[in-house]
Design a protein around this motif. Structure first.
Motif, short mmCIF file in Angstrom:
data_model
loop_
_atom_site.label_atom_id
_atom_site.label_comp_id
_atom_site.label_asym_id
_atom_site.label_seq_id
_atom_site.Cartn_x
_atom_site.Cartn_y
_atom_site.Cartn_z
N PHE A 43 0.97 -3.64 1.07
CA PHE A 43 2.41 -4.10 1.12
C PHE A 43 2.56 -5.33 0.13
CE2 PHE A 43 1.65 -1.75 4.63
CZ PHE A 43 2.76 -1.14 5.16
N TYR A 44 3.50 -5.19 -0.86
CA TYR A 44 3.91 -6.20 -1.76
C TYR A 44 5.35 -6.68 -1.28
CZ TYR A 44 -0.14 -4.60 -4.50
OH TYR A 44 -1.32 -4.13 -5.07
N GLY A 45 5.60 -8.12 -1.50
CA GLY A 45 6.93 -8.54 -1.45
C GLY A 45 6.88 -9.85 -1.19
N LYS A 46 8.06 -10.60 -1.46
CA LYS A 46 8.13 -12.16 -1.38
C LYS A 46 8.17 -12.41 0.14
CE LYS A 46 10.82 -13.07 -5.15
NZ LYS A 46 12.18 -13.65 -5.81
N SER A 62 -6.39 -15.43 10.76
CA SER A 62 -7.49 -14.91 11.19
C SER A 62 -8.06 -13.61 10.09
CB SER A 62 -7.50 -14.04 12.65
OG SER A 62 -6.49 -13.12 12.44
N LEU A 63 -7.13 -13.38 9.30
CA LEU A 63 -7.20 -12.49 8.07
C LEU A 63 -6.91 -11.18 8.47
CD1 LEU A 63 -10.00 -14.05 5.80
CD2 LEU A 63 -7.54 -14.37 5.82
N VAL A 64 -7.29 -10.78 9.67
CA VAL A 64 -7.41 -9.23 9.93
C VAL A 64 -7.23 -9.40 11.77
CG1 VAL A 64 -9.72 -9.08 10.38
CG2 VAL A 64 -8.38 -6.88 10.28
N ASN A 65 -6.21 -8.36 12.07
CA ASN A 65 -5.91 -7.99 13.58
C ASN A 65 -6.39 -6.50 13.41
OD1 ASN A 65 -4.89 -10.67 14.11
ND2 ASN A 65 -2.67 -10.04 14.10
N ILE A 69 -6.55 0.57 14.14
CA ILE A 69 -5.76 0.33 13.15
C ILE A 69 -5.81 -1.20 12.74
CG2 ILE A 69 -3.16 0.25 12.30
CD1 ILE A 69 -2.72 1.83 14.83
N PHE A 70 -6.18 -1.42 11.22
CA PHE A 70 -6.65 -2.82 10.79
C PHE A 70 -5.30 -3.28 10.08
CE2 PHE A 70 -10.48 -0.45 11.46
CZ PHE A 70 -11.19 -1.25 12.21
N HIS A 71 -5.01 -4.52 10.54
CA HIS A 71 -3.82 -5.38 9.77
C HIS A 71 -4.21 -6.33 9.10
CE1 HIS A 71 0.29 -7.33 10.50
NE2 HIS A 71 -0.11 -7.04 9.07
N PHE A 72 -4.26 -6.62 7.88
CA PHE A 72 -4.65 -7.67 6.91
C PHE A 72 -3.62 -8.50 6.37
CE2 PHE A 72 -7.89 -4.27 6.74
CZ PHE A 72 -8.97 -5.03 7.18
N ASP A 73 -3.53 -9.60 6.39
CA ASP A 73 -2.65 -10.40 5.79
C ASP A 73 -3.48 -11.46 4.86
OD1 ASP A 73 -1.09 -12.62 4.83
OD2 ASP A 73 0.24 -12.69 6.84
N PHE A 74 -3.60 -11.41 3.82
CA PHE A 74 -4.32 -12.15 2.59
C PHE A 74 -3.44 -13.30 1.89
CE2 PHE A 74 -7.24 -8.29 2.68
CZ PHE A 74 -8.23 -8.87 3.50
N TYR A 79 -13.95 -2.28 6.40
CA TYR A 79 -12.97 -1.79 7.05
C TYR A 79 -12.19 -0.58 5.96
CZ TYR A 79 -12.64 -5.77 10.22
OH TYR A 79 -12.67 -6.73 11.09
N LEU A 80 -12.31 -0.87 4.69
CA LEU A 80 -11.75 0.23 4.07
C LEU A 80 -12.51 1.60 3.88
CD1 LEU A 80 -10.93 -1.89 0.86
CD2 LEU A 80 -9.27 -1.17 2.59
N GLU A 81 -13.69 1.67 3.99
CA GLU A 81 -14.61 2.59 3.84
C GLU A 81 -14.64 3.34 5.60
OE1 GLU A 81 -18.15 1.07 2.77
OE2 GLU A 81 -17.84 0.83 0.69
N SER A 82 -13.95 2.60 6.51
CA SER A 82 -13.97 3.39 7.56
C SER A 82 -13.21 4.49 7.97
CB SER A 82 -13.56 2.28 8.87
OG SER A 82 -12.41 1.99 8.53
N HIS A 83 -12.20 4.79 7.05
CA HIS A 83 -11.06 5.90 6.94
C HIS A 83 -10.07 5.71 8.04
CE1 HIS A 83 -13.22 7.48 3.70
NE2 HIS A 83 -14.39 7.41 4.30
N ASN A 84 -10.14 4.68 8.79
CA ASN A 84 -9.04 4.18 9.56
C ASN A 84 -7.92 3.48 8.82
OD1 ASN A 84 -10.39 4.67 12.10
ND2 ASN A 84 -11.81 3.10 11.67
N TRP A 85 -6.61 3.38 9.54
CA TRP A 85 -5.41 2.84 8.73
C TRP A 85 -5.85 1.56 8.76
CZ3 TRP A 85 -1.25 5.38 7.06
CH2 TRP A 85 -1.15 6.78 7.41
N CYS A 86 -5.45 1.09 7.41
CA CYS A 86 -5.64 -0.58 6.81
C CYS A 86 -4.50 -0.88 6.32
CB CYS A 86 -6.92 -0.67 5.73
SG CYS A 86 -8.42 -0.35 6.46
N LEU A 87 -3.69 -1.92 6.75
CA LEU A 87 -2.40 -2.11 6.36
C LEU A 87 -2.44 -3.50 5.95
CD1 LEU A 87 -0.41 -0.90 9.60
CD2 LEU A 87 -1.02 0.46 7.39
N ILE A 88 -2.37 -3.68 4.57
CA ILE A 88 -2.81 -4.73 3.86
C ILE A 88 -1.41 -5.65 3.24
CG2 ILE A 88 -4.05 -5.94 2.07
CD1 ILE A 88 -6.05 -3.03 2.42
N GLU A 89 -1.20 -6.74 3.67
CA GLU A 89 -0.45 -7.73 3.30
C GLU A 89 -1.02 -8.41 1.99
OE1 GLU A 89 2.72 -9.58 5.64
OE2 GLU A 89 1.74 -8.59 7.51
#
Length: 135
Positions: A28-31, A59-62, A71-76, A93-103
């Motif tokens: 996810f890209y955006g201001k 925390s970087l990941v929820n 489902i993994f949610h990252f905010d970097f 996390y990326l190699e787990s093949h679960n949903w990874c939603l990355i800001e």
């Protein structure tokens, strides 16, 4: 795919993203304030989670409980070095093949796998957004 939507239509947008995604890694890209976290909240909901979704800024990941898988949610946004992501096991996390939603994925671009989709969000008005989905 390009979509212009009102926030009242976010549920349909989230469903469409899930349907057309051949990868479970979404970038996810955006201001700041563009609506990345708001869209992620709806995607997590559409994936069947009843968990309260919030941005993992510090925390970087929820982790949220999905129907069958997490489902993994990252905010970097605040990350200063890719080693910080590496230290939390980001690649696993990326190699787990679960949903990874990355800001803010641009802050860890050297760690990202090739199998991913980009979602660029911009504000068009107070309640309107423009979304560009790239495979």
């Amino acid at each position: 795919m390009q979509i212009e939507y009102n926030l009242s239509e976010i549920s349909d947008v989230a469903k469409k993203i899930i349907k057309v995604s051949s990868s479970k890694t979404l970038l996810f890209y955006g201001k700041m304030g563009a609506g990345k976290t708001t869209l992620i909240k709806e995607i997590v909901k559409q994936l069947g989670s009843l968990d309260k979704v919030s941005s993992p800024t510090f925390s970087l990941v929820n982790e949220y409980k999905g129907i069958n898988n997490p489902i993994f949610h990252f905010d970097f946004h605040r990350i200063e070095d890719e080693d910080e992501a590496y230290d939390i096991g980001f690649e696993e996390y990326l190699e787990s093949h679960n949903w990874c939603l990355i800001e803010w994925p641009q802050n860890v671009e050297n760690l990202l796998l090739l199998d991913k989709h980009e979602i660029h969000i911009s504000k068009v008005g107070e309640l309107k957004r423009n979304l560009n989905f790239k495979k």
